[in-house]
Design an enzyme around this catalytic site. Sequence first.
Site, PDB file in Angstrom:
ATOM      1  N   TYR A 220      75.677 -60.405  22.868  1.00  0.00           N
ATOM      2  CA  TYR A 220      75.622 -61.458  23.884  1.00  0.00           C
ATOM      3  C   TYR A 220      75.510 -60.863  25.286  1.00  0.00           C
ATOM      4  O   TYR A 220      74.772 -61.376  26.125  1.00  0.00           O
ATOM      5  CB  TYR A 220      76.849 -62.368  23.786  1.00  0.00           C
TER       6      TYR A 220
ATOM      7  N   GLU B 264      81.122 -69.697  22.507  1.00  0.00           N
ATOM      8  CA  GLU B 264      82.443 -69.113  22.281  1.00  0.00           C
ATOM      9  C   GLU B 264      82.297 -68.064  21.195  1.00  0.00           C
ATOM     10  O   GLU B 264      81.501 -68.222  20.287  1.00  0.00           O
ATOM     11  CB  GLU B 264      83.473 -70.161  21.804  1.00  0.00           C
TER      12      GLU B 264
END
Length: 193
Positions: free
Chosen positions: A133, A121
């Site tokens: 990411y 998250e």
Amino acid sequence: MGEITSADTFDRSGALTVHLVPLRRRHLRSVLRIEAQVYPRPWTLPLFMSELNLRHSRHYVAARIDGAVVGYGGLMFSSDEAHVTTIAVDPAWHRQQVGTRLLLNLARASLAHGARHLTLEVRISNVGAQAMYREFGFETAGIRKNYYAETNEDALIMWAYDIDKPGYAARLAEIEAGIAGYTIDETPAAARP
């Protein structure tokens, strides 16, 4: 962090050297200092101690420059998945690819543990982390409303699927080739699957 004084930190060409080591209790004072700088609601010492005691289902790594802890990251393993529980870099060392080195280590540790997928998250507002990411193949899979209770901020749920396929190993190799300087990885993940 202030000025750099050690010859071990940068070589003659100006290339940075980062050591990745297993996160240990002796590193926690530095980790808690970084936590307090980067998170509105930092993890506590007892929480980190608890995580470090779960050796079979966790993997934690510290990034050190000239002996000082400048970042850390962690994983939780569950079935064929690995969940990035935390990753943080001292703000004085942002934009030095420390986070990239940590995430490479976490991805390789996931593979070594038999994971097929990686998840995490990230704050909706943390676009820099999201870009990193995505470079690692993470895609947005959903939103957790008000996930960060201290600020009522939503979290993006991100997944990198099929990390056990040859294409993902090639992605990791390409990312690693793009890192300036040197990474000395002294963790079990360094063995690479």
